[in-house]
Design an enzyme around this catalytic site. Structure first.
Site, PDB file in Angstrom:
ATOM      1  N   PHE A  41       0.811  -1.106   0.031  1.00 12.19           N
ATOM      2  CA  PHE A  41      -0.007   0.063  -0.017  1.00 12.19           C
ATOM      3  C   PHE A  41       0.979   1.393  -0.118  1.00 12.19           C
ATOM      4  O   PHE A  41       0.251   2.365   0.382  1.00 12.19           O
ATOM      5  CB  PHE A  41      -0.912   0.111   1.192  1.00 12.19           C
ATOM      6  CG  PHE A  41      -2.045  -1.374   1.056  1.00 12.19           C
ATOM      7  CD1 PHE A  41      -3.128  -0.920   0.459  1.00 12.19           C
ATOM      8  CD2 PHE A  41      -1.561  -2.235   1.937  1.00 12.19           C
ATOM      9  CE1 PHE A  41      -3.854  -2.277   0.249  1.00 12.19           C
ATOM     10  CE2 PHE A  41      -2.543  -3.439   1.919  1.00 12.19           C
ATOM     11  CZ  PHE A  41      -3.741  -3.299   1.184  1.00 12.19           C
ATOM     12  N   PHE A  82      -8.204  12.834  -0.052  1.00 13.68           N
ATOM     13  CA  PHE A  82      -8.502  12.283  -1.393  1.00 13.68           C
ATOM     14  C   PHE A  82      -9.901  12.947  -1.777  1.00 13.68           C
ATOM     15  O   PHE A  82     -10.585  12.568  -2.614  1.00 13.68           O
ATOM     16  CB  PHE A  82      -8.457  10.858  -1.461  1.00 13.68           C
ATOM     17  CG  PHE A  82      -7.553  10.258  -1.916  1.00 13.68           C
ATOM     18  CD1 PHE A  82      -6.294  10.112  -0.959  1.00 13.68           C
ATOM     19  CD2 PHE A  82      -6.970   9.871  -3.190  1.00 13.68           C
ATOM     20  CE1 PHE A  82      -5.152   9.456  -1.033  1.00 13.68           C
ATOM     21  CE2 PHE A  82      -5.886   9.272  -3.449  1.00 13.68           C
ATOM     22  CZ  PHE A  82      -4.901   8.979  -2.357  1.00 13.68           C
ATOM     23  N   CYS A  92      -0.757   2.687 -10.797  1.00 10.58           N
ATOM     24  CA  CYS A  92      -1.664   1.999 -10.090  1.00 10.58           C
ATOM     25  C   CYS A  92      -3.198   2.042 -10.290  1.00 10.58           C
ATOM     26  O   CYS A  92      -3.808   1.311 -10.870  1.00 10.58           O
ATOM     27  CB  CYS A  92      -1.340   2.048  -8.570  1.00 10.58           C
ATOM     28  SG  CYS A  92       0.381   1.350  -8.079  1.00 10.58           S
TER      29      CYS A  92
HETATM   30  P1  NAD Z   1       8.189  -1.550 -11.587  1.00 11.44           P
HETATM   31  O1  NAD Z   1       7.751  -1.429 -13.165  1.00 11.44           O
HETATM   32  O2  NAD Z   1       8.804  -0.170 -11.261  1.00 11.44           O
HETATM   33  O3  NAD Z   1       9.028  -2.530 -11.426  1.00 11.44           O
HETATM   34  C1  NAD Z   1       8.948  -3.911 -11.962  1.00 11.44           C
HETATM   35  C2  NAD Z   1      10.353  -4.321 -11.715  1.00 11.44           C
HETATM   36  O4  NAD Z   1      10.241  -5.802 -12.225  1.00 11.44           O
HETATM   37  C3  NAD Z   1      11.280  -3.873 -13.175  1.00 11.44           C
HETATM   38  O5  NAD Z   1      12.313  -3.283 -12.840  1.00 11.44           O
HETATM   39  C4  NAD Z   1      11.379  -5.206 -14.220  1.00 11.44           C
HETATM   40  O6  NAD Z   1      12.426  -5.013 -14.822  1.00 11.44           O
HETATM   41  C5  NAD Z   1      11.330  -6.308 -13.222  1.00 11.44           C
HETATM   42  N1  NAD Z   1      11.011  -7.474 -13.728  1.00 11.44           N
HETATM   43  C6  NAD Z   1      10.121  -8.005 -14.592  1.00 11.44           C
HETATM   44  N2  NAD Z   1      10.013  -9.223 -14.658  1.00 11.44           N
HETATM   45  C7  NAD Z   1      10.917  -9.887 -14.221  1.00 11.44           C
HETATM   46  C8  NAD Z   1      11.416 -11.004 -13.622  1.00 11.44           C
HETATM   47  N3  NAD Z   1      11.040 -12.150 -14.426  1.00 11.44           N
HETATM   48  N4  NAD Z   1      12.444 -11.221 -12.805  1.00 11.44           N
HETATM   49  C9  NAD Z   1      12.863 -10.288 -12.352  1.00 11.44           C
HETATM   50  N5  NAD Z   1      12.510  -8.835 -12.641  1.00 11.44           N
HETATM   51  C10 NAD Z   1      11.562  -8.716 -13.352  1.00 11.44           C
HETATM   52  O7  NAD Z   1       6.854  -1.854 -11.042  1.00 11.44           O
HETATM   53  P2  NAD Z   1       6.309  -1.199  -9.756  1.00 11.44           P
HETATM   54  O8  NAD Z   1       5.954   0.288  -9.490  1.00 11.44           O
HETATM   55  O9  NAD Z   1       7.217  -1.403  -8.559  1.00 11.44           O
HETATM   56  O10 NAD Z   1       5.068  -2.159  -9.389  1.00 11.44           O
HETATM   57  C11 NAD Z   1       5.146  -3.484  -9.008  1.00 11.44           C
HETATM   58  C12 NAD Z   1       4.028  -4.057  -8.522  1.00 11.44           C
HETATM   59  O11 NAD Z   1       3.721  -3.443  -7.346  1.00 11.44           O
HETATM   60  C13 NAD Z   1       2.622  -3.818  -9.621  1.00 11.44           C
HETATM   61  O12 NAD Z   1       2.086  -5.092  -9.428  1.00 11.44           O
HETATM   62  C14 NAD Z   1       1.996  -2.716  -8.821  1.00 11.44           C
HETATM   63  O13 NAD Z   1       0.688  -2.665  -9.422  1.00 11.44           O
HETATM   64  C15 NAD Z   1       2.207  -3.040  -7.459  1.00 11.44           C
HETATM   65  N6  NAD Z   1       2.255  -1.589  -6.635  1.00 11.44           N
HETATM   66  C16 NAD Z   1       2.823  -0.680  -7.076  1.00 11.44           C
HETATM   67  C17 NAD Z   1       3.034   0.628  -6.466  1.00 11.44           C
HETATM   68  C18 NAD Z   1       3.540   1.932  -6.666  1.00 11.44           C
HETATM   69  O14 NAD Z   1       3.515   2.872  -6.100  1.00 11.44           O
HETATM   70  N7  NAD Z   1       4.236   1.765  -7.735  1.00 11.44           N
HETATM   71  C19 NAD Z   1       2.350   0.650  -5.118  1.00 11.44           C
HETATM   72  C20 NAD Z   1       1.521  -0.689  -4.771  1.00 11.44           C
HETATM   73  C21 NAD Z   1       1.593  -1.774  -5.351  1.00 11.44           C
END
Ligand code: NAD
Length: 439
Positions: free
Chosen positions: A155, A255, A266
Site C-alpha cells: 500500500f 482524497f 496503479c
Molecule cells: P516497476 O515497473 O517499477 O518494477 C518492476 C520491475 O520488475 C522492473 O524493474 C522489471 O525489470 C522487473 N521484472 C520484470 N520481470 C521480471 C522477472 N521475471 N524477474 C525479475 N525482475 C523482473 O513496477 P512497480 O511500480 O514497482 O510495481 C510492481 C507491482 O507492485 C505492480 O503489480 C504494482 O501494481 C504494484 N504496486 C505498485 C505501487 C507503486 O506505487 N508503484 C504501489 C503498490 C503496489
C-alpha cells in the site's frame, strides 16, 4: 531472515531496502542488468525521498545486495517476494506473465521449503495459478518439496514510500497455512511496533483488498472532480464544498481534491483490472466504470479551458507546463495527466515549454524533441501565452508574480490543482481559472 525480492522497481527496491533496514538479509533481483549494475555502483534508478541514503547504508552493512541471478541463489531464502510489474493487458485485465515467470523460475530451482509471496498487485485467483506453476515445475524435476504461497499486497505511496513501508497503517497478508503465517508474522513484527495491525486473512480476500482500496481512492477523486465540474456550472466553489463535506468524520478530508484526474502506475490499471475481474464473473461494477469515464474526461480539463480561452486558436501559442510527474515527489509519469495535456497541445500546434523538478529525464524519454525542456520553472515561462499548473510540487506554491509578469507574454494561469488563491492572483493582474472554483 533471508529474503529474495524479485523485481527491483518502485515497490521491490523500497520493500527490499526497508526489510534490510530491520535486520533481514535481502537480495533484490531484476532481469534488467543495467539497473542491477547501476545499483551495485550505488546508482538509484528512481526518485524517492530518503531511498538513496537507506540503500547505501544497508549495502554498506552487507544486508542488501543486488543480482540478476535468481536461479543460482534460490537456496538461500526463507521468503521469495514477487514485486514484478502487472501491467494492463489489452483487455484491461492484469498481465500476470511476469509473476508467473518468477513462479516458474522458483519451481525450477528451489530445493527447500519457502514462502512465495505476491507483493505485486494481482487479481483474485493468482495465488492458485502460482501454486500450480511451482508444483508443475517440481513435478517435472521429480521433487516433492513443501512450499506456501501468500498474498501480501503493498500500500506504499510513491513520494512517501519509505515512511509508508516503515510505519504502515496496516499490513494485509493472505495465507493458507499456519507455518507461512508464523514466518510472515516474524518478518513484519518490526513494522507494527506502533500498534498498527497485521491483518491475516484468506488469500482471495487479501488479493481483492488491494484492488478495493485503490478503487475506493480513485472513486473519491472522480467523485470530487465530477462535483467540481458541476460547481463551475452552478456557480459554487469546490474548495468550500470539500471543507463542508470533509468535516463530516464519516467522509474525512483526504482524497477530496479536485484536479486533472488520477494517473500513475496503479489507480488506472487497478480500476480497469477490477472491472475486468467482475466481468469475468458475470458482474458489472457500474460505479467503477463511471469512475474511469470521469477520469478520462478530467484529463482533458486543462486543455479544454485553454482551448476555450483562445477560442481554439492554439497553433503557435507558447504554453508553459509546470509539473509532469503524475504527482509530486516522484519522477513517475506512467498515465500522468500531463501526458494527455501535452499530446493535445502538440496536436493543436502549440509550443510546449515543460518543467518538472525531477521528471525531466523521464519526460525526454517520452516526448523526445517534440517539446522544449526548461532549465527551471522561470525558464519555462519565457514568452508564454499561458501557464498550466499540472503537478503541485512545493516549489510552485508561492509564485513570484513580478518575475512571471516580466517573463510571460500573456498573464494567464490555469491551475490544475487549485493551489493558488484566485483573489491574490487577480490582484497581481493575472487572469486565473482553477478546477471547480468560483472566480
Ligand atoms: P516497476 O515497473 O517499477 O518494477 C518492476 C520491475 O520488475 C522492473 O524493474 C522489471 O525489470 C522487473 N521484472 C520484470 N520481470 C521480471 C522477472 N521475471 N524477474 C525479475 N525482475 C523482473 O513496477 P512497480 O511500480 O514497482 O510495481 C510492481 C507491482 O507492485 C505492480 O503489480 C504494482 O501494481 C504494484 N504496486 C505498485 C505501487 C507503486 O506505487 N508503484 C504501489 C503498490 C503496489
Amino acid at each position: 531472515m533471508n529474503i529474495a525480492m524479485v523485481g527491483t522497481g518502485y515497490v521491490g527496491l523500497v520493500s527490499g531496502t526497508c526489510f534490510s533496514e530491520t535486520g533481514s538479509k535481502v537480495v533484490c533481483f531484476d532481469i534488467d542488468k543495467k539497473k542491477i549494475d547501476g545499483l551495485n555502483k550505488g546508482i538509484i534508478p528512481i526518485y524517492e525521498p530518503g531511498l538513496e541514503k537507506l540503500v547505501k547504508k544497508n549495502m554498506a552493512a552487507g544486508r542488501l545486495k543486488f543480482s540478476t541471478d535468481l536461479a543460482g541463489n534460490l537456496n538461500d531464502f526463507d521468503v521469495v517476494f514477487s514485486a514484478v510489474g502487472t501491467p494492463p493487458d489489452e483487455d484491461g485485465s492484469a498481465d500476470l506473465s511476469y509473476v508467473l515467470q518468477v513462479a516458474e523460475e522458483v519451481g525450477k530451482n528451489m530445493n527447500d521449503y519457502l514462502v512465495f509471496v505476491t507483493k505485486s498487485t494481482v487479481p483474485i485467483g493468482t495465488a492458485e495459478k502460482v501454486k500450480k506453476v511451482i508444483s508443475e515445475q517440481l513435478k517435472k524435476r521429480g521433487k516433492n518439496i513443501d512450499f506456501d504461497v501468500a498474498s501480501n499486497p503493498e500500500f506504499l505511496k510513491e513520494g512517501n514510500a519509505i515512511q509508508d513501508f516503515m510505519k504502515p497503517d496496516r499490513i494485509v497478508v493472505g495465507v493458507g497455512s499456519e507455518k507461512a503465517k508464523k514466518i510472515m508474522e516474524r518478518l513484519y513484527k518490526p513494522f507494527v511496533l506502533n500498534g498498527h495491525p497485521i491483518l491475516f486473512m484468506d488469500v482471495p480476500s487479501a488479493e481483492l483488498t488491494k484492488y478495493a482500496a485503490n478503487s475506493m481512492l480513485a472513486t473519491k477523486i472522480s467523485f470530487m472532480n465530477d462535483i467540481a465540474n458541476l460547481c463551475e456550472i452552478v456557480g459554487a466553489d469546490v474548495t468550500n464544498v470539500r471543507k463542508g463535506i470533509g468535516a463530516d468524520t464519516r467522509i474525512g478530508y483526504q482524497f477530496l481534491y479536485a484536479g486533472t484526474g488520477y494517473g500513475g502506475s496503479c489507480f488506472p490499471k487497478d480500476v480497469k483490472a477490477l472491472i475486468k475481474t467482475a466481468e469475468e464473473n458475470n458482474y458489472s461494477l457500474d460505479i467503477l466504470k463511471a469512475v474511469e469515464d470521469v477520469n478520462n474526461r478530467q484529463k482533458s480539463v486543462l486543455y479544454n479551458k485553454l482551448y476555450a480561452y483562445y477560442k481554439g486558436e492554439l497553433s503557435g501559442k507558447k504554453i508553459a507546463v509546470w509539473g509532469l510527474a503524475f504527482k509530486p515527489n516522484t519522477d513517475d509519469m506512467r498515465e500522468a495527466p500531463a501526458r494527455v495535456l501535452i499530446n493535445k497541445l502538440l496536436k493543436a500546434g502549440a509550443i510546449v515549454n515543460a518543467y518538472d523538478p525531477v521528471a525531466m529525464t523521464e519526460a525526454k524519454r517520452i516526448f523526445g524533441d517534440s517539446i522544449n525542456y526548461a532549465e527551471n520553472k522561470n525558464d519555462a515561462l519565457k514568452d508564454a501565452d499561458a501557464l498550466l499548473l499540472v503537478t503541485e510540487w512545493n516549489e510552485f506554491r508561492v509564485p513570484d508574480y513580478a518575475k512571471m509578469e516580466e517573463l510571460m507574454r500573456k498573464k494567464l494561469i490555469i491551475d490544475g490543482r487549485n493551489i493558488y488563491d484566485p483573489e491574490e492572483v487577480k490582484e497581481h493582474g493575472f487572469e486565473y481559472t482553477g478546477i471547480g472554483r468560483k472566480i
